[in-house]
Design an enzyme around this catalytic site. Structure first.
Site, PDB file in Angstrom:
ATOM      1  N   LYS A 112       0.818  -1.218   0.000  1.00  0.00           N
ATOM      2  CA  LYS A 112       0.000   0.000   0.000  1.00  0.00           C
ATOM      3  C   LYS A 112       0.845   1.258   0.000  1.00  0.00           C
ATOM      4  CE  LYS A 112      -4.366  -1.620   1.845  1.00  0.00           C
ATOM      5  NZ  LYS A 112      -5.314  -1.550   2.963  1.00  0.00           N
ATOM      6  N   LYS A 195      -3.897 -11.013  -6.547  1.00  0.00           N
ATOM      7  CA  LYS A 195      -5.076 -11.202  -5.708  1.00  0.00           C
ATOM      8  C   LYS A 195      -6.250 -10.359  -6.225  1.00  0.00           C
ATOM      9  CE  LYS A 195      -5.302  -9.023  -1.798  1.00  0.00           C
ATOM     10  NZ  LYS A 195      -5.124  -8.461  -0.464  1.00  0.00           N
ATOM     11  N   LYS A 198     -10.035  -4.786  -4.127  1.00  0.00           N
ATOM     12  CA  LYS A 198     -10.903  -3.630  -4.331  1.00  0.00           C
ATOM     13  C   LYS A 198     -10.176  -2.535  -5.092  1.00  0.00           C
ATOM     14  CE  LYS A 198     -12.950  -4.300   0.253  1.00  0.00           C
ATOM     15  NZ  LYS A 198     -12.833  -3.863   1.643  1.00  0.00           N
TER      16      LYS A 198
HETATM   17  P1  TYM Z   1     -10.460  -6.219   3.903  1.00  0.00           P
HETATM   18  O1  TYM Z   1     -11.644  -5.348   3.979  1.00  0.00           O
HETATM   19  O2  TYM Z   1      -9.366  -5.838   2.986  1.00  0.00           O
HETATM   20  O3  TYM Z   1     -10.873  -7.703   3.536  1.00  0.00           O
HETATM   21  C1  TYM Z   1     -11.941  -8.311   4.213  1.00  0.00           C
HETATM   22  C2  TYM Z   1     -11.759  -9.818   4.229  1.00  0.00           C
HETATM   23  O4  TYM Z   1     -11.731 -10.344   2.910  1.00  0.00           O
HETATM   24  C3  TYM Z   1     -10.601 -11.181   2.743  1.00  0.00           C
HETATM   25  N1  TYM Z   1     -10.136 -11.070   1.359  1.00  0.00           N
HETATM   26  C4  TYM Z   1      -9.940 -12.113   0.532  1.00  0.00           C
HETATM   27  N2  TYM Z   1     -10.103 -13.440   0.713  1.00  0.00           N
HETATM   28  C5  TYM Z   1      -9.834 -14.252  -0.346  1.00  0.00           C
HETATM   29  N3  TYM Z   1      -9.435 -13.784  -1.545  1.00  0.00           N
HETATM   30  C6  TYM Z   1      -9.246 -12.464  -1.768  1.00  0.00           C
HETATM   31  N4  TYM Z   1      -8.856 -12.022  -2.968  1.00  0.00           N
HETATM   32  C7  TYM Z   1      -9.504 -11.555  -0.698  1.00  0.00           C
HETATM   33  N5  TYM Z   1      -9.446 -10.200  -0.581  1.00  0.00           N
HETATM   34  C8  TYM Z   1      -9.822  -9.935   0.691  1.00  0.00           C
HETATM   35  C9  TYM Z   1      -9.574 -10.643   3.731  1.00  0.00           C
HETATM   36  O5  TYM Z   1      -8.620 -11.613   4.054  1.00  0.00           O
HETATM   37  C10 TYM Z   1     -10.453 -10.275   4.902  1.00  0.00           C
HETATM   38  O6  TYM Z   1     -10.716 -11.413   5.700  1.00  0.00           O
HETATM   39  N6  TYM Z   1      -7.216  -6.051   7.684  1.00  0.00           N
HETATM   40  C11 TYM Z   1      -8.519  -6.584   7.359  1.00  0.00           C
HETATM   41  C12 TYM Z   1      -9.632  -5.894   8.117  1.00  0.00           C
HETATM   42  C13 TYM Z   1      -9.554  -6.024   9.610  1.00  0.00           C
HETATM   43  C14 TYM Z   1      -9.718  -7.215  10.356  1.00  0.00           C
HETATM   44  C15 TYM Z   1      -9.607  -6.815  11.732  1.00  0.00           C
HETATM   45  C16 TYM Z   1      -9.954  -8.541  10.015  1.00  0.00           C
HETATM   46  C17 TYM Z   1      -9.350  -5.016  10.486  1.00  0.00           C
HETATM   47  N7  TYM Z   1      -9.391  -5.489  11.748  1.00  0.00           N
HETATM   48  C18 TYM Z   1      -9.734  -7.754  12.749  1.00  0.00           C
HETATM   49  C19 TYM Z   1     -10.070  -9.480  11.059  1.00  0.00           C
HETATM   50  C20 TYM Z   1      -9.944  -9.075  12.392  1.00  0.00           C
HETATM   51  C21 TYM Z   1      -8.718  -6.403   5.853  1.00  0.00           C
HETATM   52  O7  TYM Z   1      -7.795  -6.244   5.147  1.00  0.00           O
HETATM   53  O8  TYM Z   1      -9.962  -6.390   5.400  1.00  0.00           O
END
Ligand code: TYM
Length: 334
Positions: A112, A195, A198
């Site tokens: 990022k 991957k 978004k």
């Molecule tokens: P975020 O919003 O980027 O992603 C949300 C969830 O989606 C999963 N994910 C994927 N899984 C499979 N293939 C993909 N291409 C893919 N893209 C995203 C992510 O692994 C995630 O589970 N840092 C976290 C948000 C967060 C969080 C937390 C998660 C903040 N605090 C506490 C768990 C516990 C995140 O990047 O979310």
């Protein structure tokens, strides 16, 4: 007793990776009777460029996606991170225990921050510490996430044990990552080595939970593939990332193993496989999209659900924060 916590950022529409890698598993855990907390992490979302005028609705949309995807708000607590003050308070306390060296090794920060690390904000750098606070604040035992979050989870475990060792207590629980299902890492439809995300420039690279049936069918039709027919074993897909991705997506949507899908389609061309995948994706995703739209037309109802969820979250988070501060020796009013 299992206590589940997981979160998503309201940075943009959710996509198929978020659904298959996380949300679908959240629902399964809820159905198994675990105590679940599902957060919309708006404090994380502001670590990148964002539009303040859209943050509220983006937050509501993520909550709507949780519910439309099958999270039952009367069962699981759905809450907004910034509505529970303990997240940022605990983050500061934990920041004193998080090592810069370890934070510098976080691949998500490197991705990022890009080339110009000097200009990256402190919030982006400290992102994993806030994530550790999200988890430890609830004494969560299990955290269902996609594979990309594994490194952040390891850091949260590390911070929990540093705290316990430093203060000679058994206060924080070591959270276990739950990386479940066939599609723990859904890849871009345009490039099977990247991957699905978004932030990727091309909207053709991902299926959004807001896409209609035509858009889904068009994206699958245009998804990159190779010219070989589908093989009869997974080994043969090792060098074919795009084919592997589509088979994995099919398997996860169908709740079957990828091997089973290959049994079904071995020897078939993508011209035959893709329409079947479209049909399956539309049949699984269209009801979610429809329900999301319905929910978004009644924002007051979403706000009521989020207010209730925040109350439930605070009831768990506040005593943990208080105990943490006691252990750390802070003054408190007599
Ligand atoms: P975020 O919003 O980027 O992603 C949300 C969830 O989606 C999963 N994910 C994927 N899984 C499979 N293939 C993909 N291409 C893919 N893209 C995203 C992510 O692994 C995630 O589970 N840092 C976290 C948000 C967060 C969080 C937390 C998660 C903040 N605090 C506490 C768990 C516990 C995140 O990047 O979310």
């Amino acid at each position: 007793m299992k206590r589940i916590l997981s979160c998503m950022q309201p940075t943009s529409h959710l996509h198929l990776g978020n659904y298959l890698g996380a949300l679908k598993n959240w629902v399964r855990l809820q159905e198994e009777g675990a105590e679940c907390f599902y957060g919309v992490v708006d404090l994380h979302a502001i670590t990148v460029d964002y539009d303040p005028a859209q943050l509220k609705d983006a937050t509501r949309e993520i909550a709507a996606a949780y519910i439309a995807g099958g999270v039952n708000p009367y069962n699981s607590a759905i809450f907004v991170q910034s509505a529970v003050a303990g997240h940022s308070q605990l983050m500061w306390l934990l920041a004193t225990m998080a090592q810069m060296g370890k934070l510098e090794r976080m691949t998500q920060f490197k991705d990022k921050a890009g080339k110009d690390k000097e200009r990256a904000g402190l919030g982006l750098f400290a992102y994993p510490v806030l994530m550790a606070a999200d988890i430890l604040l609830y004494r969560a035992t299990h955290v269902p996430v996609g594979e990309d979050q594994k490194q952040h989870l390891e850091l949260a475990r590390d911070i929990a044990s540093t705290f316990n060792t430093r203060y000679k207590v058994d206060h924080f629980i070591q959270p276990e990552p739950y990386i479940m299902g066939a599609a723990t890492r859904v890849m871009s439809l345009r490039d099977g080595t990247q991957k699905m995300s978004k932030s990727a420039e091309s909207d053709l690279s991902r299926i959004n939970l807001t896409d209609d049936a035509d858009a889904i069918a068009n994206k699958i039709k245009r998804a990159k593939t190779d010219s070989e027919p589908l093989p009869d074993n997974m080994n043969a897909l090792k060098t074919r990332p795009e084919a592997l991705n589509l088979v994995t997506i099919y398997a996860a949507l169908a709740d079957k193993s990828p091997e089973k899908i290959l049994n079904q389609f071995a020897g078939k061309q993508f011209s035959e496989f893709k329409p079947k995948l479209s049909e399956l994706a539309v049949s699984k995703l269209a009801p979610i999209t429809a329900r999301m739209n319905e929910l978004m037309s009644d924002k007051e109802e979403i706000d009521r659900i989020l207010a209730k969820g925040a109350q439930r979250a605070r009831a768990v988070a506040e005593p943990v924060l208080k105990e943490t501060m006691d252990i750390m020796g802070f003054w408190k009013a007599p």
